[in-house]
Design a protein around this motif. Sequence first.
Motif, PDB file in Angstrom:
ATOM      1  N   ILE A   9      37.182  60.040  31.688  1.00 47.82           N
ATOM      2  CA  ILE A   9      36.071  59.664  30.793  1.00 47.82           C
ATOM      3  C   ILE A   9      35.611  58.239  31.105  1.00 47.82           C
ATOM      4  N   LEU A  10      36.562  57.303  31.198  1.00 47.23           N
ATOM      5  CA  LEU A  10      36.246  55.958  31.682  1.00 47.23           C
ATOM      6  C   LEU A  10      36.587  55.940  33.166  1.00 47.23           C
ATOM      7  N   ARG A  11      35.572  55.915  33.998  1.00 45.97           N
ATOM      8  CA  ARG A  11      35.762  56.109  35.439  1.00 45.97           C
ATOM      9  C   ARG A  11      35.171  54.926  36.197  1.00 45.97           C
ATOM     10  N   ILE A  12      35.946  54.400  37.141  1.00 41.87           N
ATOM     11  CA  ILE A  12      35.439  53.304  37.958  1.00 41.87           C
ATOM     12  C   ILE A  12      35.274  53.770  39.403  1.00 41.87           C
ATOM     13  N   THR A  13      34.282  53.208  40.070  1.00 41.26           N
ATOM     14  CA  THR A  13      34.093  53.388  41.503  1.00 41.26           C
ATOM     15  C   THR A  13      33.872  52.015  42.109  1.00 41.26           C
ATOM     16  N   THR A  14      34.668  51.659  43.135  1.00 38.70           N
ATOM     17  CA  THR A  14      34.532  50.344  43.752  1.00 38.70           C
ATOM     18  C   THR A  14      34.050  50.482  45.187  1.00 38.70           C
ATOM     19  N   ALA A  15      33.422  49.398  45.695  1.00 38.29           N
ATOM     20  CA  ALA A  15      32.973  49.346  47.079  1.00 38.29           C
ATOM     21  C   ALA A  15      33.008  47.895  47.534  1.00 38.29           C
ATOM     22  N   GLY A  16      33.215  47.709  48.835  1.00 38.67           N
ATOM     23  CA  GLY A  16      33.209  46.363  49.399  1.00 38.67           C
ATOM     24  C   GLY A  16      34.389  46.122  50.320  1.00 38.67           C
ATOM     25  N   GLU A  17      34.278  45.102  51.170  1.00 42.06           N
ATOM     26  CA  GLU A  17      35.329  44.705  52.094  1.00 42.06           C
ATOM     27  C   GLU A  17      35.627  43.222  51.944  1.00 42.06           C
ATOM     28  N   SER A  18      36.770  42.832  52.483  1.00 39.59           N
ATOM     29  CA  SER A  18      37.226  41.453  52.364  1.00 39.59           C
ATOM     30  C   SER A  18      36.200  40.452  52.884  1.00 39.59           C
ATOM     31  N   HIS A  19      35.577  40.771  54.039  1.00 40.89           N
ATOM     32  CA  HIS A  19      34.650  39.827  54.660  1.00 40.89           C
ATOM     33  C   HIS A  19      33.212  40.325  54.623  1.00 40.89           C
ATOM     34  N   PRO A  21      29.584  41.044  52.320  1.00 38.71           N
ATOM     35  CA  PRO A  21      28.818  40.143  51.454  1.00 38.71           C
ATOM     36  C   PRO A  21      29.263  40.130  50.000  1.00 38.71           C
ATOM     37  N   ALA A  22      29.846  41.249  49.513  1.00 41.37           N
ATOM     38  CA  ALA A  22      30.204  41.318  48.096  1.00 41.37           C
ATOM     39  C   ALA A  22      31.080  42.531  47.845  1.00 41.37           C
ATOM     40  N   ASN A  23      31.688  42.550  46.662  1.00 44.02           N
ATOM     41  CA  ASN A  23      32.375  43.734  46.139  1.00 44.02           C
ATOM     42  C   ASN A  23      31.665  44.155  44.865  1.00 44.02           C
ATOM     43  N   VAL A  24      31.680  45.449  44.577  1.00 43.10           N
ATOM     44  CA  VAL A  24      30.981  45.958  43.404  1.00 43.10           C
ATOM     45  C   VAL A  24      31.812  47.047  42.741  1.00 43.10           C
ATOM     46  N   VAL A  25      31.700  47.141  41.424  1.00 44.01           N
ATOM     47  CA  VAL A  25      32.331  48.225  40.682  1.00 44.01           C
ATOM     48  C   VAL A  25      31.302  48.821  39.732  1.00 44.01           C
ATOM     49  N   ILE A  26      31.327  50.138  39.611  1.00 41.55           N
ATOM     50  CA  ILE A  26      30.499  50.844  38.641  1.00 41.55           C
ATOM     51  C   ILE A  26      31.428  51.521  37.648  1.00 41.55           C
ATOM     52  N   LEU A  27      31.229  51.257  36.370  1.00 44.32           N
ATOM     53  CA  LEU A  27      32.009  51.874  35.304  1.00 44.32           C
ATOM     54  C   LEU A  27      31.141  52.901  34.599  1.00 44.32           C
ATOM     55  N   ASP A  28      31.591  54.142  34.622  1.00 40.75           N
ATOM     56  CA  ASP A  28      30.963  55.209  33.842  1.00 40.75           C
ATOM     57  C   ASP A  28      31.811  55.462  32.595  1.00 40.75           C
ATOM     58  N   SER A 127      42.076  45.316  52.087  1.00 40.42           N
ATOM     59  CA  SER A 127      42.409  43.975  51.614  1.00 40.42           C
ATOM     60  C   SER A 127      42.515  43.922  50.094  1.00 40.42           C
ATOM     61  N   ALA A 128      43.381  43.042  49.594  1.00 41.01           N
ATOM     62  CA  ALA A 128      43.489  42.829  48.146  1.00 41.01           C
ATOM     63  C   ALA A 128      42.240  42.176  47.568  1.00 41.01           C
ATOM     64  N   ARG A 129      41.331  41.733  48.417  1.00 44.77           N
ATOM     65  CA  ARG A 129      40.061  41.188  47.942  1.00 44.77           C
ATOM     66  C   ARG A 129      39.312  42.221  47.089  1.00 44.77           C
ATOM     67  N   GLU A 130      39.516  43.494  47.408  1.00 46.63           N
ATOM     68  CA  GLU A 130      38.868  44.585  46.665  1.00 46.63           C
ATOM     69  C   GLU A 130      39.251  44.583  45.197  1.00 46.63           C
ATOM     70  N   THR A 131      40.393  43.995  44.862  1.00 50.80           N
ATOM     71  CA  THR A 131      40.864  44.068  43.473  1.00 50.80           C
ATOM     72  C   THR A 131      40.105  43.162  42.522  1.00 50.80           C
ATOM     73  N   ASN A 132      39.257  42.258  43.052  1.00 56.73           N
ATOM     74  CA  ASN A 132      38.560  41.374  42.103  1.00 56.73           C
ATOM     75  C   ASN A 132      37.659  42.164  41.164  1.00 56.73           C
ATOM     76  N   VAL A 338      49.544  39.593  38.724  1.00 63.63           N
ATOM     77  CA  VAL A 338      49.650  39.841  37.277  1.00 63.63           C
ATOM     78  C   VAL A 338      48.334  40.324  36.663  1.00 63.63           C
ATOM     79  N   PRO A 339      47.193  39.634  36.856  1.00 61.91           N
ATOM     80  CA  PRO A 339      45.950  40.164  36.268  1.00 61.91           C
ATOM     81  C   PRO A 339      45.503  41.479  36.876  1.00 61.91           C
ATOM     82  N   MET A 340      45.889  41.750  38.130  1.00 62.80           N
ATOM     83  CA  MET A 340      45.569  43.053  38.722  1.00 62.80           C
ATOM     84  C   MET A 340      46.330  44.159  37.995  1.00 62.80           C
TER      85      MET A 340
END
Length: 371
Positions: A9-19, A21-28, A127-132, A338-340
């Motif tokens: 019901i609460l669903r996330i989709t992430t995209a992006g790489e460490s290097h 331009p950006a990372n993005v998440v969409i929350l449905d 990369s763990a960069r995706e976790t932001n 910890v915040p991850m």
Amino acid sequence: MAGNSFGQILRITTAGESHGPANVVILDGVPPGLPLCEEDLRTDLDRRRPGQSKITTQRDESDRAKILSGVFEGRTTGTALAILIENRDQRSRDYSEIREKYRPGHADYTFDAKYGHRDYRGGGRSSARETNVRVAAGAVAKKLLLEQAGVRIVGYVRQVGNVEAAIADPAAVTLEDVEASIVRCPDGAAAERMIELVERVRSERDSIGGVAEIVATGVPAGWGEPVFDKLKADLGKAFFSLPAVLGVEYGAGFAVATARGSENNDPFVAEGDRIVTRGNRHGGMLGGISSGMPIVIRCAVKPTSSLPREQPTVDRFGKPTTLSTKGRHDPCLLPRFVPMGEAMMALVLADHMLRQRAQCLSSLDPHPTGQ
């Protein structure tokens, strides 16, 4: 590339790489009417961001989130919530040596084996960069849980190397206790020894692992879906989806292997109008459903694989070679983990809260005493 979405019901989709331009998440599935602004995301993103202390990577990223959609006049609209975090301090040149080499402990070889092509700059998608952006989404889930159910989530570092904290009551640890130390350990004496250990291994051009504990309090009894969507199963998948996690346990965990049933069972008792247990070896979940006791989970986090010391490896053609990883890397992942961990706990619990309400039309504890 499949596997970029999580939740029902609460669903996330992430995209992006460490290097990239950006990372993005969409929350449905975020309910409408939740007060939300970019500032609400800042605290947890600052706790995750690189360059925050002398014992973390010195990559300099502000990690300021931009809400692109799903909020109007300070409240969520119920439509898709999109959040973007830009990358500003990439040093792709630091990774030119590993274009043809496989770093020990990394996903370089497995990505090549799967796709035949990989983004070698900082690990790309692995990369763990995706976790932001997961942390940004988790901040939304935390706010939803607190406002709708009074649930609070606090994580901390329980162990670094062979230095272990003494935590009498995990449910009593506060965010202030955790943030009092740059290593995010609420036991002050242990925290100092942890910092000394991290600084020592860094001076030796090495890294160290440890254990993070994530605790959710205020979770009512009844959340979780048998059989395959047990709360513990979804939490296990959530934590194992994080980089560097090699073990997950809850409650007494692996200690149950040497316990007898008479020692391990938590007796039920009445406490006012609630049914609780005298202990919490079950970690807040029975049959994969929340019991109303604090949910306590521990994650074993491996040492950082990227090391400035020389390591043996092979190149893409199987030829033996060596490498020492350039770039800026954490000597210990635990403080930023910890915040991850909190974010993934929040996303799972918020999803199950909404699933419980959708199925049972109630958020109340289904088993109060005498009813």
